[in-house]
Design a protein around this motif. Structure first.
Motif, mmCIF file in Angstrom:
data_model
loop_
_atom_site.group_PDB
_atom_site.id
_atom_site.type_symbol
_atom_site.label_atom_id
_atom_site.label_comp_id
_atom_site.label_asym_id
_atom_site.label_seq_id
_atom_site.Cartn_x
_atom_site.Cartn_y
_atom_site.Cartn_z
ATOM 1 N N UNK A 10 -11.806 8.325 43.672
ATOM 2 C CA UNK A 10 -10.709 9.094 44.276
ATOM 3 C C UNK A 10 -9.327 8.552 43.935
ATOM 4 N N UNK A 11 -9.271 7.403 43.275
ATOM 5 C CA UNK A 11 -7.998 6.821 42.857
ATOM 6 C C UNK A 11 -7.782 6.933 41.352
ATOM 7 N N UNK A 12 -8.671 7.655 40.676
ATOM 8 C CA UNK A 12 -8.566 7.832 39.220
ATOM 9 C C UNK A 12 -7.323 8.654 38.872
ATOM 10 N N UNK A 13 -6.748 8.414 37.704
ATOM 11 C CA UNK A 13 -5.530 9.137 37.322
ATOM 12 C C UNK A 13 -5.656 10.652 37.435
ATOM 13 N N UNK A 35 -7.945 -4.853 45.682
ATOM 14 C CA UNK A 35 -8.746 -3.952 44.848
ATOM 15 C C UNK A 35 -8.205 -2.540 44.832
ATOM 16 N N UNK A 36 -7.814 -2.038 45.994
ATOM 17 C CA UNK A 36 -7.266 -0.686 46.077
ATOM 18 C C UNK A 36 -5.900 -0.611 45.399
ATOM 19 N N UNK A 41 -2.396 1.119 41.007
ATOM 20 C CA UNK A 41 -1.402 0.718 40.009
ATOM 21 C C UNK A 41 -1.863 1.060 38.590
ATOM 22 N N UNK A 42 -3.146 0.837 38.296
ATOM 23 C CA UNK A 42 -3.676 1.198 36.965
ATOM 24 C C UNK A 42 -3.557 2.706 36.736
ATOM 25 N N UNK A 43 -3.865 3.477 37.754
ATOM 26 C CA UNK A 43 -3.766 4.936 37.621
ATOM 27 C C UNK A 43 -2.322 5.377 37.429
ATOM 28 N N UNK A 44 -1.407 4.782 38.175
ATOM 29 C CA UNK A 44 0.008 5.141 38.024
ATOM 30 C C UNK A 44 0.515 4.799 36.634
ATOM 31 N N UNK A 45 0.096 3.655 36.089
ATOM 32 C CA UNK A 45 0.490 3.297 34.720
ATOM 33 C C UNK A 45 -0.099 4.294 33.723
ATOM 34 N N UNK A 60 -4.015 -9.355 52.174
ATOM 35 C CA UNK A 60 -5.417 -9.731 52.360
ATOM 36 C C UNK A 60 -5.553 -10.269 53.782
ATOM 37 N N UNK A 61 -6.743 -10.211 54.294
ATOM 38 C CA UNK A 61 -6.992 -10.681 55.640
ATOM 39 C C UNK A 61 -7.084 -12.198 55.647
ATOM 40 N N UNK A 62 -6.509 -12.806 56.653
ATOM 41 C CA UNK A 62 -6.564 -14.271 56.789
ATOM 42 C C UNK A 62 -7.976 -14.682 57.176
ATOM 43 N N UNK A 63 -8.375 -15.838 56.694
ATOM 44 C CA UNK A 63 -9.723 -16.334 57.000
ATOM 45 C C UNK A 63 -9.790 -16.928 58.390
#
Length: 63
Positions: A10-13, A35-36, A41-45, A60-63
């Motif tokens: 669903x995040x593909x260009x 990851x998201x 960002x790859x799709x926008x590029x 990111x979530x703190x441990x």
């Protein structure tokens, strides 16, 4: 090995371009886990959205 149907990216260009046809004319704000954010960002590029129009934060979530 049995596999199920392919899960659409669903995040593909091509998906982003279909959802927002004038994406190159907009400012895009991206915030999410690495990851998201990386996938968007790859799709926008790939869609050649100008860098000044992309505003991104990663978290990111703190441990």
């Amino acid at each position: 090995m049995v596999t199920g149907p392919a899960v659409p990216d669903r995040l593909a260009p091509e998906v982003l371009a279909q959802l927002v046809p004038d994406l190159r004319d907009r400012d895009v704000f991206v915030c999410g886990p690495p990851g998201m954010t990386g996938a968007v960002m790859r799709s926008l590029r790939a869609l050649r959205v100008p860098k000044p129009q992309i505003h991104a934060e990663r978290f990111s979530l703190a441990a």
